[in-house]
Design a protein around this motif. Structure first.
Motif, PDB file in Angstrom:
ATOM      1  N   ARG A   1     121.237 -80.844  98.306  1.00  0.00           N
ATOM      2  CA  ARG A   1     122.500 -81.424  99.077  1.00  0.00           C
ATOM      3  C   ARG A   1     123.630 -80.224  99.222  1.00  0.00           C
ATOM      4  O   ARG A   1     124.185 -80.174 100.191  1.00  0.00           O
TER       5      ARG A   1
ATOM      6  N   LEU B   1     125.034 -85.151 106.899  1.00  0.00           N
ATOM      7  CA  LEU B   1     125.887 -84.275 106.041  1.00  0.00           C
ATOM      8  C   LEU B   1     127.040 -83.664 106.767  1.00  0.00           C
ATOM      9  O   LEU B   1     128.197 -83.628 106.052  1.00  0.00           O
TER      10      LEU B   1
ATOM     11  N   THR C   1     122.457 -77.384 101.489  1.00  0.00           N
ATOM     12  CA  THR C   1     122.757 -77.623 102.803  1.00  0.00           C
ATOM     13  C   THR C   1     124.166 -77.665 103.291  1.00  0.00           C
ATOM     14  O   THR C   1     124.316 -77.390 104.394  1.00  0.00           O
ATOM     15  N   LEU C   2     125.066 -78.484 102.522  1.00  0.00           N
ATOM     16  CA  LEU C   2     126.262 -78.349 102.805  1.00  0.00           C
ATOM     17  C   LEU C   2     126.731 -76.985 102.838  1.00  0.00           C
ATOM     18  O   LEU C   2     127.651 -76.609 103.847  1.00  0.00           O
TER      19      LEU C   2
ATOM     20  N   ALA D   1     118.158 -83.735 100.105  1.00  0.00           N
ATOM     21  CA  ALA D   1     119.561 -83.429 100.060  1.00  0.00           C
ATOM     22  C   ALA D   1     120.132 -84.677  99.716  1.00  0.00           C
ATOM     23  O   ALA D   1     121.639 -84.625  99.718  1.00  0.00           O
ATOM     24  N   ASN D   2     119.601 -85.827  99.111  1.00  0.00           N
ATOM     25  CA  ASN D   2     120.352 -86.966  98.886  1.00  0.00           C
ATOM     26  C   ASN D   2     121.667 -87.381  99.938  1.00  0.00           C
ATOM     27  O   ASN D   2     122.589 -87.791  99.769  1.00  0.00           O
ATOM     28  N   VAL D   3     120.974 -87.572 101.384  1.00  0.00           N
ATOM     29  CA  VAL D   3     121.913 -87.852 102.161  1.00  0.00           C
ATOM     30  C   VAL D   3     122.565 -88.924 102.012  1.00  0.00           C
ATOM     31  O   VAL D   3     123.608 -89.168 102.549  1.00  0.00           O
TER      32      VAL D   3
ATOM     33  N   SER E   1     119.680 -85.877 109.538  1.00  0.00           N
ATOM     34  CA  SER E   1     120.046 -85.717 108.084  1.00  0.00           C
ATOM     35  C   SER E   1     120.996 -84.740 108.068  1.00  0.00           C
ATOM     36  O   SER E   1     122.348 -84.656 107.335  1.00  0.00           O
TER      37      SER E   1
ATOM     38  N   ASP F   1     120.076 -77.513  93.766  1.00  0.00           N
ATOM     39  CA  ASP F   1     120.750 -78.920  94.467  1.00  0.00           C
ATOM     40  C   ASP F   1     120.822 -78.575  95.882  1.00  0.00           C
ATOM     41  O   ASP F   1     121.690 -78.031  96.456  1.00  0.00           O
TER      42      ASP F   1
ATOM     43  N   GLU G   1     123.791 -90.678  99.747  1.00  0.00           N
ATOM     44  CA  GLU G   1     124.831 -90.706  98.787  1.00  0.00           C
ATOM     45  C   GLU G   1     126.068 -90.991  99.372  1.00  0.00           C
ATOM     46  O   GLU G   1     127.341 -91.836  98.853  1.00  0.00           O
TER      47      GLU G   1
END
Length: 359
Positions: free
Chosen positions: A343, A27, A346-347, A53-55, A23, A341, A57
């Motif tokens: 995602r 990202l 993490t980014l 993290a809605n990877v 994951s 959020d 997407e």
């Protein structure tokens, strides 16, 4: 250092993308503009970094089994990847004792399937096969293992990773031989990393997730082997090595088609008790720990990698020391529990690491 511009529009097939390491890497590749195709079983935990993290997407996410050669081959044929990063695995030592057939079929035959599918796909230029520091025959040495040390492994998981290394070596000798690189054009490397830690890991029977679970439930952290020493490193450290190596394989081919270690600095090989006490102190809120005196299967007491080759030939160096890694983990989990959020968060941690790489 990793060059984001290299990855723009590169077609990357990543197996195991729903896992913890997968994951984070998904990202990072997305952030650099790669076209990422993920192939894996469903996320192995609930909650998971993949979902939090809605990877999915920003990529093609395919839910399938590395043991299904026909399904895997169809994905190779459809998407024609240029770079293949193989992470799909059964990654847990204690689970492997109870489930040896699943462990060997996933970690050994899964690797065979991956390499065979790549062999039959003309688009493939570079393959990075991820195994583990536990692939080495562990003699409990005080010094680090080098890439030319014998493969081994006491338990089914560790042994299966040694087997996966032998599989990769056989494919490199038989089909992707560096001496015949101009004929086949494929560069295959295997990489070994130590105990990776980071935000979003909820795996059972792993130290950092166990600590996080206990702290957030208001319970004492239960520790099996407080004096066991492990080479701790933030997950972004070995991932940066994998990405750097993949670029070298793609651009320069056979020169880098061999085994590589990506481990932390010597001073970051710490006992379990040190990790627990540091995390508890960083988190605060009265967290405590206790010794688990139950019976447990064999686990190596001491294991360390010698990363001299990666430092000398790839100019790869650890950027976040253990204190930085633990701080980042606490920040991640506190953000998660604050409903942020994840995602974006993490980014942002990946971006922070990239900035430190450039320093």
């Amino acid at each position: 250092m990793v060059e984001p511009s290299f990855w723009v529009d590169k077609v990357v097939l990543l197996t195991g993308h729903t896992g913890f390491k997968g994951s984070w890497l998904s990202l990072w590749l997305q952030a650099m503009g790669a076209q990422v195709i993920g192939y894996a079983l469903a996320a192995p935990t609930n909650p998971s970094l993949f979902d939090a993290a809605n990877v999915a997407e920003g990529m093609v996410s395919i839910e399938s089994d590395i043991r299904d050669f026909a399904a895997l081959s169809a994905v190779f044929e459809k998407y024609q990847p240029e770079i293949v990063i193989h992470m799909a695995a059964q990654p847990l030592v204690r689970y492997s004792y109870a489930n040896p057939i699943e462990t060997y079929s996933t970690n050994v035959m899964g690797t065979v399937h991956l390499l065979e599918a790549a062999r039959l796909t003309d688009s493939v230029r570079a393959i990075v096969n991820i195994t583990s520091d536990k692939c080495y025959e562990n003699r409990e040495w005080a010094w680090g293992y080098r890439e030319n040390e014998p493969m081994g492994g006491f338990d089914p998981y560790s042994n299966s990773k040694g087997c996966a290394e032998l599989v990769a070596s056989a494919y490199r000798s038989s089909y992707f031989n560096p001496g015949n690189f101009t004929d086949h054009g494929v560069a295959l490397a295997s990489v070994r990393a130590g105990n990776v830690i980071g935000g979003g890991d909820w795996a059972e029977d792993r130290l950092i997730p166990d600590i996080m679970r206990a702290i957030m439930q208001g319970k004492p952290v239960s520790i099996r082997n407080p004096h066991a020493i492990r080479p701790w490193q933030h997950v972004l450290e070995p991932l940066s090595g994998y990405l750097l190596l993949a670029q070298k394989l793609y651009e320069e081919g056979a020169v880098y088609a061999e085994g590589w270690n990506f481990g932390p600095s010597d001073e970051d090989a710490k006992p379990v008790q040190w990790i627990v006490e540091r995390l508890i102190k960083t988190w605060g809120e009265g967290a405590t720990w206790m010794l688990d005196g139950g019976d447990h299967p064999h686990e190596a007491h001491y294991l360390k990698l010698d990363c001299s080759k990666a430092k000398a030939r790839l100019d790869w160096h650890p950027r976040w020391h253990l204190g930085d890694a633990l701080r980042a983990i606490v920040d991640w989990h506190q953000a998660y529990h604050a409903g942020k959020d994840m995602r974006a968060f993490t980014l942002a941690q990946i971006s922070e690491y990239e900035g430190d790489q450039a320093d």
